[in-house]
Structure formats: structure tokens, C-alpha cells
Design a protein around this motif. Structure first.
Motif, PDB file in Angstrom:
ATOM      1  N   ALA A 394       0.955  -1.207  -0.124  1.00 18.45           N
ATOM      2  CA  ALA A 394       0.117   0.009   0.106  1.00 18.45           C
ATOM      3  C   ALA A 394       0.921   1.257  -0.094  1.00 18.45           C
ATOM      4  O   ALA A 394       1.778   1.388   0.724  1.00 18.45           O
ATOM      5  N   ILE A 395       0.572   2.019  -0.990  1.00 17.59           N
ATOM      6  CA  ILE A 395       1.350   3.335  -0.995  1.00 17.59           C
ATOM      7  C   ILE A 395       0.315   4.481  -1.149  1.00 17.59           C
ATOM      8  O   ILE A 395      -0.538   4.589  -1.814  1.00 17.59           O
ATOM      9  N   GLY A 396       0.787   5.640  -0.469  1.00 15.66           N
ATOM     10  CA  GLY A 396       0.051   6.826  -0.549  1.00 15.66           C
ATOM     11  C   GLY A 396      -0.533   7.632   0.862  1.00 15.66           C
ATOM     12  O   GLY A 396      -0.109   7.010   1.703  1.00 15.66           O
ATOM     13  N   GLU A 397      -0.508   8.827   0.525  1.00 15.36           N
ATOM     14  CA  GLU A 397      -0.694   9.744   1.556  1.00 15.36           C
ATOM     15  C   GLU A 397      -2.227  10.092   1.925  1.00 15.36           C
ATOM     16  O   GLU A 397      -2.972  10.241   1.003  1.00 15.36           O
ATOM     17  N   VAL A 398      -2.517   9.832   3.106  1.00 20.57           N
ATOM     18  CA  VAL A 398      -3.928   9.996   3.527  1.00 20.57           C
ATOM     19  C   VAL A 398      -4.311  11.300   4.249  1.00 20.57           C
ATOM     20  O   VAL A 398      -3.465  11.899   5.210  1.00 20.57           O
ATOM     21  N   GLY A 399      -5.170  12.195   3.779  1.00 27.02           N
ATOM     22  CA  GLY A 399      -5.555  13.390   4.316  1.00 27.02           C
ATOM     23  C   GLY A 399      -6.593  13.240   5.395  1.00 27.02           C
ATOM     24  O   GLY A 399      -7.310  12.240   5.653  1.00 27.02           O
ATOM     25  N   LEU A 400      -6.963  14.236   6.061  1.00 24.01           N
ATOM     26  CA  LEU A 400      -7.800  14.262   7.029  1.00 24.01           C
ATOM     27  C   LEU A 400      -9.368  14.191   6.531  1.00 24.01           C
ATOM     28  O   LEU A 400     -10.214  13.947   7.187  1.00 24.01           O
ATOM     29  N   ALA A 401      -9.426  14.487   5.558  1.00 21.03           N
ATOM     30  CA  ALA A 401     -10.971  14.185   4.738  1.00 21.03           C
ATOM     31  C   ALA A 401     -11.024  12.755   4.166  1.00 21.03           C
ATOM     32  O   ALA A 401     -12.034  12.544   3.657  1.00 21.03           O
ATOM     33  N   GLY A 402     -10.154  11.895   4.491  1.00 22.05           N
ATOM     34  CA  GLY A 402     -10.005  10.425   3.854  1.00 22.05           C
ATOM     35  C   GLY A 402      -9.584  10.442   2.654  1.00 22.05           C
ATOM     36  O   GLY A 402      -9.719   9.325   2.248  1.00 22.05           O
ATOM     37  N   GLU A 403      -9.237  11.415   1.749  1.00 25.06           N
ATOM     38  CA  GLU A 403      -8.713  11.272   0.470  1.00 25.06           C
ATOM     39  C   GLU A 403      -7.464  10.483   0.420  1.00 25.06           C
ATOM     40  O   GLU A 403      -6.599  10.804   1.296  1.00 25.06           O
ATOM     41  N   VAL A 404      -7.071   9.847  -0.491  1.00 24.61           N
ATOM     42  CA  VAL A 404      -5.694   9.456  -0.846  1.00 24.61           C
ATOM     43  C   VAL A 404      -5.014   9.992  -1.671  1.00 24.61           C
ATOM     44  O   VAL A 404      -5.323  10.215  -2.834  1.00 24.61           O
ATOM     45  N   ARG A 405      -4.036  10.775  -1.489  1.00 19.35           N
ATOM     46  CA  ARG A 405      -3.353  11.618  -2.172  1.00 19.35           C
ATOM     47  C   ARG A 405      -2.195  10.990  -2.987  1.00 19.35           C
ATOM     48  O   ARG A 405      -1.202  10.000  -2.399  1.00 19.35           O
ATOM     49  N   ARG A 406      -1.543  11.690  -3.924  1.00 17.75           N
ATOM     50  CA  ARG A 406      -0.398  11.027  -4.935  1.00 17.75           C
ATOM     51  C   ARG A 406       0.836  11.298  -4.096  1.00 17.75           C
ATOM     52  O   ARG A 406       0.944  12.501  -2.980  1.00 17.75           O
ATOM     53  N   VAL A 407       1.717  10.573  -4.458  1.00 15.40           N
ATOM     54  CA  VAL A 407       3.310  10.887  -3.644  1.00 15.40           C
ATOM     55  C   VAL A 407       4.202  10.654  -4.747  1.00 15.40           C
ATOM     56  O   VAL A 407       4.064  10.534  -5.786  1.00 15.40           O
ATOM     57  N   THR A 408       5.373  11.124  -4.371  1.00 12.13           N
ATOM     58  CA  THR A 408       6.393  11.118  -5.518  1.00 12.13           C
ATOM     59  C   THR A 408       7.188   9.713  -5.699  1.00 12.13           C
ATOM     60  O   THR A 408       7.218   8.863  -4.686  1.00 12.13           O
TER      61      THR A 408
END
Length: 480
Positions: A394-408
């Protein structure tokens, strides 16, 4: 009879050796930088002008300068050469910093032995140990060589005398804070002494074309060998990191005039010495025949190098009003954020009343946001007592709104996971080119990511992921 008063030129002045603040009287503490015992007397400098003098070498067009003199020579330790940018450049001065006991002396003794040769003698100067103690370590790690010379000195003039006698191609000084010059007042390790010792060795290195490695201890304030002046004087600054209770050691480039500063060298410290790890991912994984609840794999980037790491989580019923939150190798703040997101966005309410323990395998520290998704899935898997699918990363940043953000570096991470045999990955949207034969599931929020969990004790139906991507034999992307 008239009494002659002292002029401003004759009066003593005082200056802080750390920040340069001046005053007319002595103080125990510098009001500018708040350092104790750094205010010292110095004479008022006379106002002078510098006249033009003879030049040592004529200025040349940059295209006519011979760049072969700056060609790096390999040290024989591949992981260190990776961080240095190919090896040691003649005349370069390298500062290796680290906590006491992390293994700096062991690494440099091995480097000195492997870099020594008939045409390239090496001089190892120890100012903290006796020569016999260093010889015992050399026997233990098999760092003996006929052209490796050892000297135990604490006087700068004696060290310069050894340079005239041995004429080494590589000098290792352990450490710069324990060598002093008799011409400078102050105890070894003081700012004036460190500056004088480093300056003399830098001049000797440039004049002789000799590579020099200086060892600097990290002080209690976190600085290398005191204030940061020494870091500006040298050509390369390396940080030697690692937990004293773990086998993994990392050499990270902080400053490098001859190469990149985002490279990381991996080493394993053991009883026989220290060895480089070309593929260190095995230290951070636990191979099992069947998946276990509360575990999730991710791929972290240490510099340019992707490393597969394992996150583990355990939840148990709490016996106290305030449940425990214990972490090892993970940032406590990020784990707390993932708990809040799972409770609010993932509708997992059992976590707030349970003791939660989270850790990494092998002593690796995960601080980048790309590990958020793996932390959240490990916590959700532990709460439901349901294992994640086998061979999943599993790869990804998680925001406080629950969204999974892109990473480098998603493509580099997926390539490393595929090389180690992992067949399924959860990533943010638009990951780019996917390795052939690897199934990649794109998730936009935590709700879609939690669907990879089968039905567990917490209940809930298992929905199909939003969309999956896989590469065919021709490399075309298909959606299922």
C-alpha cells in the motif's frame, strides 16, 4: 603630573567565539546566542588594507582547466562510494558525523584498509583510543593491510609530521574534536581549536592532493562538532544514522560538492564488522506462509533508493480509562491522525477504546507521508482481526478528509515491489506506467481502500475495488 588614560586602541575587548558578538567587558554568558563560557578577550584589530599581490596560478578559461584531477577514486566500499558520488576525490575533505557508538570508527577502519595500496598509502590517526585498541578492532573486522599506517596522536603538529613521513593518499582522523593545536588557547573540542585543526588539515589536503575524512561527534544540541562553521569548511558532510539496538546503519549525504545529496548507503553492523547491503529490503520484512492480521507492506524512499518495509499493528482491550498509544519506528502524530481518519471516515469505532501498538520491522523509521495508507490498513486489519490479501503493498498519503493523495516516485516504488515478488498494490489515482504482470488498484479515499479487507469480526460487506490496472504483454493498460 598628568595621568595618561588608555585609548580605545589599548583597551581590552571581548568577543563571543560562537556568534561573534563583541563587548567592552567580560560576561559569563553571551547575551546574543545565550551560550555560556564563550566570551573571550581579544585585541582590537588595526585597520589595514590589503594590497594586490602575486598570484599563484594564472587564471585560465574554464574550458582549458584539467578536470581529471577531480576524478573520484573508489574506496572499495560500494555503499559508501554510492553516497560519495563514485569515491573520494583527491584533495577533498569529508566530515562523517554521528552519535557516539553508532559505528563510525568501525566503518572508517574498514574503508582505510580497503583503500590502502602500494601507490596509495593510508594513514589512520586515532586521538580517542590507543593504537593497541584500534589494532584489536582491526583483527576483529579483518582490516589489516601492509600500507595502512596507524598513529595515536592528539597534537596537531604531530599529525602534520606524520603526513610528511607517510605521504598518504587518504587520511582518517578520529576525531576532530579530540585533536588540539598548541598555538591556540582553549581545550580540545572548543570552537577555536576545532576551527584551527580543520583549517590546517584542509590546507594540507589541498596542497598534497590528499583525501581526508574527519570524524565529528554530534553534540547534545544536535550540531556536528559544535556550531555549523565546520560544515561550511569541508567539501562533503555525511550523516551516519542508526539505532544502537538494530543492525541497520544508514550513511546519508547532507552536503556534497562532487555528487548528489539524496543518496543513501545501507550497512549491516554485526560482530565481525560492518558490511554494505546492496539489497536491504530483507531486513524490514517478515516472510510468512500465510498473512497475519495487523500487518501491511509499503515502499519507502530513502534518498533515491526504494525500500520495502512492513508496518505492524496490534489492538487489545484496554484495562484503563485512557487507552495506550505506543509506536516504534513510526511518528506518533501520524499514527494518531490515521486513527482519527479511520474512526471518522472509515466508520471503525472500536479503536477509540482499545490499546493500540504499532511498529516497523527491522528498526527502519517511516516518517514520509507515503506510509499513511499502509499504517491505516494495518490498524484496520488489527481492529477487525482480518488479514490483508497476501503479496499486497500500500502506497499513498492519507488526508484528514479521508482522501488518498499522490506521492513522489510511485513508479520506482512499484518496480521495487514487483522485483521482490509482490503482485498487488494499492496506490493513488494515476500512478503512471505499471510493471508488467502486477495488478495495481487505484483508490481515491479510505472507503475504497478498506474494501480490500474481507468480512471480519466488525462485519460489513466486501465490495469490489473501484478500478484495477494491469499491463498486458505489449504494455497496454486495461481496466477490469
Amino acid at each position: 603630573m598628568a595621568v595618561r588614560t588608555k585609548s580605545a586602541k589599548d583597551r581590552p575587548s571581548y568577543r563571543c567565539t560562537d556568534c561573534g558578538w563583541t563587548t567592552a567587558k567580560w560576561l559569563g554568558r553571551c547575551p546574543e546566542c545565550q551560550a555560556w563560557g564563550t566570551v573571550e578577550e581579544y585585541g582590537a584589530p588595526a585597520v589595514r588594507t590589503t594590497a594586490a599581490g602575486r598570484v599563484s596560478t594564472a587564471a585560465l578559461p574554464i574550458g582549458q582547466v584539467d578536470g581529471r584531477q577531480a576524478t573520484a577514486r573508489p574506496t572499495g566500499v560500494d555503499e559508501l562510494d554510492r553516497v560519495l558520488g563514485g569515491g573520494l576525490v583527491p584533495g577533498a575533505v569529508v566530515l562523517l558525523a554521528g552519535e557516539p557508538g553508532v559505528g563510525k570508527s568501525t566503518l572508517l577502519l574498514d574503508v582505510a584498509a580497503k583503500a590502502a595500496g602500494a601507490e596509495h598509502p593510508t594513514l589512520y590517526v586515532t586521538a580517542e583510543e590507543s593504537a593497541s585498541q584500534v589494532r584489536m578492532r582491526a583483527d576483529r573486522i579483518n582490516a589489516l593491510h601492509d600500507h595502512l599506517y596507524l598513529a595515536a596522536e592528539t597534537d596537531l603538529s604531530a599529525v602534520l609530521g606524520h603526513l610528511d613521513a607517510v605521504k598518504p593518499s587518504l587520511l582518517v582522523l578520529d576525531s576532530v574534536q579530540t585533536v588540539a593545536s598548541p598555538e591556540i588557547d582553549g581545550a580540545p573540542g572548543g570552537m577555536a581549536q576545532v576551527r584551527e585543526v580543520a583549517g590546517a588539515l584542509i590546507r594540507a589536503s589541498k596542497e598534497r592532493g590528499m583525501s581526508t575524512i574527519l570524524v565529528g561527534h554530534v553534540t547534545k544540541d544536535g550540531a556536528i562538532a559544535g556550531p555549523r562553521l565546520l560544515e561550511h569548511l569541508v567539501d562533503v558532510v555525511l550523516s551516519f544514522e542508526g539505532d544502537r539496538h538494530a543492525r541497520l546503519r544508514l550513511v546519508r549525504g547532507v552536503k556534497n560538492r562532487y555528487g548528489a545529496t539524496d543518496e543513501v548507503g545501507c550497512f549491516e553492523l554485526h560482530d565481525e564488522g560492518i558490511t554494505g547491503l546492496a539489497d536491504p529490503s530483507g531486513l524490514f520484512l517478515t516472510r510468512r506462509d500465510a498473512p497475519v492480521p495487523g500487518t501491511c507492506l509499503t515502499v519507502t524512499l530513502e534518498g533515491r533508493r526504494p525500500l520495502v518495509a512492513e508496518v505492524q499493528a496490534l489492538t487489545v482491550d484496554s484495562q484503563i480509562p485512557s487507552p495506550r498509544r505506543t509506536t516504534s519506528g513510526l511518528e506518533t502524530s501520524r499514527v494518531s491522525m490515521m486513527l482519527a481518519v479511520l474512526e471518522q471516515r472509515g466508520r471503525i469505532t472500536a479503536l477509540s477504546k482499545r490499546d493500540i501498538y504499532s511498529a516497523t520491522v527491522g528498526g527502519v523509521k517511516l516518517s514520509e507521508p507515503a506510509a499513511d495508507l499502509a499504517i491505516a490498513l494495518a490498524l484496520a486489519s488489527a481492529a477487525s482481526d482480518t488479514p490483508l490479501p497476501k503479496n499486497l503493498v500500500a502506497i499513498g498519503e492519507v488526508g484528514l478528509a479521508g482522501e488518498v493523495r499522490r506521492v513522489t516516485g510511485v513508479q520506482r516504488r512499484l518496480a521495487e515491489a514487483h522485483r521482490l515478488g509482490f503482485t498487488h498494490a494499492l496506490v493513488p489515482s494515476d500512478p503512471g506506467k505499471v510493471p508488467a504482470g502486477m495488478k495495481v488498484t487505484e483508490v481515491a479515499d479510505m472507503g475504497e481502500a478498506l474494501r480490500v479487507l474481507p468480512r471480519g469480526r466488525q462485519g460489513g460487506s466486501v465490495a469490489a475495488p473501484r478500478k484495477e490496472r494491469a499491463d498486458g504483454p505489449q504494455g497496454d493498460e486495461t481496466r477490469r
